[in-house]
Design a protein around this motif. Sequence first.
Motif, PDB file in Angstrom:
ATOM      1  N   UNK A  49       0.827  -1.205   0.000  1.00 17.97           N
ATOM      2  CA  UNK A  49       0.000   0.000   0.000  1.00 17.97           C
ATOM      3  C   UNK A  49       0.866   1.261   0.000  1.00 17.97           C
ATOM      4  N   UNK A  50       1.982   1.220   0.729  1.00 21.78           N
ATOM      5  CA  UNK A  50       2.901   2.369   0.752  1.00 21.78           C
ATOM      6  C   UNK A  50       3.463   2.613  -0.645  1.00 21.78           C
ATOM      7  N   UNK A  51       3.900   1.549  -1.316  1.00 23.22           N
ATOM      8  CA  UNK A  51       4.492   1.694  -2.643  1.00 23.22           C
ATOM      9  C   UNK A  51       3.446   2.155  -3.664  1.00 23.22           C
ATOM     10  N   UNK A  52       2.232   1.625  -3.570  1.00 21.68           N
ATOM     11  CA  UNK A  52       1.177   2.050  -4.497  1.00 21.68           C
ATOM     12  C   UNK A  52       0.866   3.536  -4.327  1.00 21.68           C
ATOM     13  N   UNK A  53       0.811   3.985  -3.081  1.00 24.83           N
ATOM     14  CA  UNK A  53       0.552   5.399  -2.822  1.00 24.83           C
ATOM     15  C   UNK A  53       1.694   6.264  -3.368  1.00 24.83           C
ATOM     16  N   UNK A  54       2.935   5.818  -3.145  1.00 25.52           N
ATOM     17  CA  UNK A  54       4.090   6.571  -3.654  1.00 25.52           C
ATOM     18  C   UNK A  54       4.061   6.670  -5.172  1.00 25.52           C
ATOM     19  N   UNK A  55       3.682   5.591  -5.842  1.00 23.67           N
ATOM     20  CA  UNK A  55       3.620   5.601  -7.308  1.00 23.67           C
ATOM     21  C   UNK A  55       2.585   6.608  -7.798  1.00 23.67           C
ATOM     22  N   UNK A  56       1.453   6.679  -7.114  1.00 21.93           N
ATOM     23  CA  UNK A  56       0.423   7.642  -7.513  1.00 21.93           C
ATOM     24  C   UNK A  56       0.911   9.078  -7.326  1.00 21.93           C
ATOM     25  N   UNK A  57       1.567   9.342  -6.204  1.00 22.06           N
ATOM     26  CA  UNK A  57       2.046  10.700  -5.939  1.00 22.06           C
ATOM     27  C   UNK A  57       3.187  11.087  -6.874  1.00 22.06           C
ATOM     28  N   UNK A  64      10.202  16.293  -7.522  1.00 20.18           N
ATOM     29  CA  UNK A  64      10.106  15.812  -6.138  1.00 20.18           C
ATOM     30  C   UNK A  64      10.826  16.695  -5.131  1.00 20.18           C
ATOM     31  N   UNK A  65      11.440  17.798  -5.571  1.00 15.47           N
ATOM     32  CA  UNK A  65      12.323  18.555  -4.688  1.00 15.47           C
ATOM     33  C   UNK A  65      11.599  19.205  -3.511  1.00 15.47           C
ATOM     34  N   UNK A  66      10.295  19.468  -3.621  1.00 13.34           N
ATOM     35  CA  UNK A  66       9.574  20.060  -2.505  1.00 13.34           C
ATOM     36  C   UNK A  66       9.051  19.024  -1.536  1.00 13.34           C
ATOM     37  N   UNK A  67       8.365  18.020  -2.074  1.00 16.17           N
ATOM     38  CA  UNK A  67       7.678  17.058  -1.226  1.00 16.17           C
ATOM     39  C   UNK A  67       8.620  16.063  -0.563  1.00 16.17           C
ATOM     40  N   UNK A  68       9.593  15.547  -1.294  1.00 15.84           N
ATOM     41  CA  UNK A  68      10.420  14.474  -0.742  1.00 15.84           C
ATOM     42  C   UNK A  68      11.161  14.899   0.529  1.00 15.84           C
ATOM     43  N   UNK A  77       7.818   6.228   9.904  1.00 15.54           N
ATOM     44  CA  UNK A  77       8.550   5.412   8.941  1.00 15.54           C
ATOM     45  C   UNK A  77       7.867   5.373   7.579  1.00 15.54           C
ATOM     46  N   UNK A  78       6.546   5.237   7.571  1.00  9.38           N
ATOM     47  CA  UNK A  78       5.848   5.053   6.293  1.00  9.38           C
ATOM     48  C   UNK A  78       5.975   6.263   5.372  1.00  9.38           C
ATOM     49  N   UNK A  79       5.886   7.483   5.915  1.00  9.04           N
ATOM     50  CA  UNK A  79       6.026   8.645   5.032  1.00  9.04           C
ATOM     51  C   UNK A  79       7.469   8.785   4.538  1.00  9.04           C
ATOM     52  N   UNK A  80       8.428   8.407   5.344  1.00 10.26           N
ATOM     53  CA  UNK A  80       9.805   8.406   4.841  1.00 10.26           C
ATOM     54  C   UNK A  80       9.951   7.384   3.713  1.00 10.26           C
ATOM     55  N   UNK A  81       9.281   6.234   3.872  1.00 11.21           N
ATOM     56  CA  UNK A  81       9.329   5.232   2.806  1.00 11.21           C
ATOM     57  C   UNK A  81       8.645   5.751   1.548  1.00 11.21           C
ATOM     58  N   UNK A  82       7.551   6.486   1.688  1.00  7.10           N
ATOM     59  CA  UNK A  82       6.930   7.112   0.516  1.00  7.10           C
ATOM     60  C   UNK A  82       7.934   8.040  -0.159  1.00  7.10           C
ATOM     61  N   UNK A  83       8.675   8.811   0.630  1.00 10.13           N
ATOM     62  CA  UNK A  83       9.640   9.750   0.072  1.00 10.13           C
ATOM     63  C   UNK A  83      10.713   9.072  -0.758  1.00 10.13           C
ATOM     64  N   UNK A  84      11.358   8.030  -0.208  1.00 13.30           N
ATOM     65  CA  UNK A  84      12.410   7.356  -0.979  1.00 13.30           C
ATOM     66  C   UNK A  84      11.821   6.589  -2.153  1.00 13.30           C
TER      67      UNK A  84
END
Length: 247
Positions: A49-57, A64-68, A77-84
């Motif tokens: 689910x984390x990876x699917x959300x990251x792919x959509x974003x 990515x320079x602002x959000x990441x 941990x999960x939002x950091x994982x979305x970032x990477x």
Amino acid sequence: MPEDGRGAAADQAAQILSELCAGADEAERIRIRRRLPEGLEALGVRMREVFDLAARWEKRLESPRGLVPELLRCPDYERRMVGVSILDFRARRRLDQGQREELADLYLDHHDQLSVWDLVDRAAPRVVGRYLMEGLGPEARRKLLEELADSADPMRRRTAVTATFWMVRQGELDDALHLAARLAGETSERVSQPVGTALREVGKIDQERLVAFLREHGERLQRVTVRYAVARLPQPVREEFVPPRRR
């Protein structure tokens, strides 16, 4: 970053938190929390689910320079994982070297927030390794890898090793073997295990070079490194370095 840009990124990070919490599970939160360092929270969201959300974003972002950076500063941990993961998904696109450098800089400039091994593994091969191989000459690439490998932070040392995974897949073995020799005395399993993985991947391409490396450096390597390194070798060769257990 301008204040309005930081505010927009904070709003996006809050929206991502809301989307993650919608799929959170208490049992999963407890499971994840067991392996996190002190001070890093877990929401309890499964990685798919984390990876699917990251792919959509990633598809929504012009850059990515602002959000990441905002995500990598988050306490969970999960939002950091979305970032990477956003960095990794962006690195899979056709990019020019300036764009690849931007991704690598975002990763390296916020490395202090990559305090868990899988945050490193998620992005280092494509984001750092591909940039180094395609964007820098051999001497500059080797210098940066050595700086990471000599760091007191095991996660930076892990980045150095896992970045070479991309290079090995392209048939460039020298940097992986150089770092494996440089880190032969490594005591942290967070580093010695991926050194073994890098060596295993070298062996898939050039078994003779791997065997020669193990004969030269094997006595200095950790057991876990050797076990991973020989995993794909023929059994008679493997048993030279990892003798079978007596029954």
